[in-house]
Design an enzyme around this catalytic site. Structure first.
Site, short mmCIF file in Angstrom:
data_model
loop_
_atom_site.label_atom_id
_atom_site.label_comp_id
_atom_site.label_asym_id
_atom_site.label_seq_id
_atom_site.Cartn_x
_atom_site.Cartn_y
_atom_site.Cartn_z
N ASP A 140 -4.91 -10.79 -0.62
CA ASP A 140 -3.58 -11.39 -0.51
C ASP A 140 -2.76 -11.17 -1.78
OD1 ASP A 140 -1.56 -12.82 0.79
OD2 ASP A 140 -2.14 -14.68 -0.20
N HIS A 141 -1.52 -10.70 -1.58
CA HIS A 141 -0.59 -10.42 -2.68
C HIS A 141 -1.11 -9.36 -3.65
CE1 HIS A 141 1.45 -13.90 -1.06
NE2 HIS A 141 2.51 -13.58 -1.77
N GLU A 188 -1.07 -4.77 11.57
CA GLU A 188 -0.26 -4.33 10.43
C GLU A 188 1.21 -4.67 10.67
OE1 GLU A 188 -1.11 -0.78 7.67
OE2 GLU A 188 0.27 -0.01 9.18
N CYS A 239 5.34 5.69 4.90
CA CYS A 239 4.17 5.03 4.29
C CYS A 239 3.69 5.77 3.05
CB CYS A 239 3.04 4.90 5.31
SG CYS A 239 3.30 3.52 6.45
N HIS A 259 4.92 -0.09 -0.42
CA HIS A 259 5.67 -0.98 0.47
C HIS A 259 4.69 -2.01 1.01
CE1 HIS A 259 3.83 1.94 3.17
NE2 HIS A 259 3.84 0.98 4.07
N HIS A 310 0.83 -1.20 0.00
CA HIS A 310 0.00 0.00 0.00
C HIS A 310 0.86 1.25 0.00
CE1 HIS A 310 -0.39 0.72 4.68
NE2 HIS A 310 0.85 0.64 4.28
N HIS A 348 3.20 -5.12 3.81
CA HIS A 348 3.03 -5.56 5.20
C HIS A 348 2.58 -7.01 5.20
CE1 HIS A 348 3.39 -1.66 7.20
NE2 HIS A 348 2.68 -1.14 6.21
NI NI Z 1 2.47 0.86 5.64
#
Ligand code: NI
Length: 135
Positions: A80-81, A125, A34, A40, A15, A42
């Site tokens: 996911d992914h 997160e 962020c 990037h 995100h 998580h």
């Molecule tokens: Ni983040």
């Protein structure tokens, strides 16, 4: 007798937190790393809980197999992914913070959970940062 039952799940996603209507300086000041324009990732840990009466026939509040499949279909397959900003329609105009992701997950699941049951979504997160939404 009311009991809360919980199922853990996991997904990886990328995100970026920013607002198109803010300057780069303001986005950097508020969202810091962020706001990386290259996104990037998580490793999100999810705990979905259902609270309600124990069924007198089955002894269950909810069938864990059903809950497991629901989380797989509605949450893992959708997130996911994925790059949340780019690939998930709910975040086209909504910042994919842990807070907003937990609300989106809750909304995806709520209609599929018995109306007599309460639903809670806890989303990690990072191992130390987590949010909880229960509608
Ligand atoms: Ni983040």
């Amino acid at each position: 007798m009311k009991v809360k039952v919980s199922r853990k799940a996991h997904f990886n996603a990328a995100h970026r937190l920013y607002r198109k209507d803010w300057s780069d300086d303001k986005n950097n000041a508020v969202f810091g790393k962020c706001n990386n324009p290259n996104f990037h990732g998580h490793n999100y840990e999810l705990i979905v809980s259902v609270f309600g009466e124990i069924d007198s026939e089955t002894g269950f509040v909810v069938d864990m197999k059903v809950l497991k499949d629901l989380i797989k279909e509605k949450v893992e397959d959708a997130l996911d992914h994925k790059n949340l900003n780019v690939e998930v329609p709910e975040f086209k105009e909504l910042n994919p913070t842990a807070e907003n992701i937990s609300v989106v997950i809750w909304n995806k699941l709520r209609t599929h959970i018995d109306a007599n049951h309460e639903l809670e979504v806890k989303l990690y997160e990072t191992p130390r940062n987590f949010v909880t939404y229960w509608g």
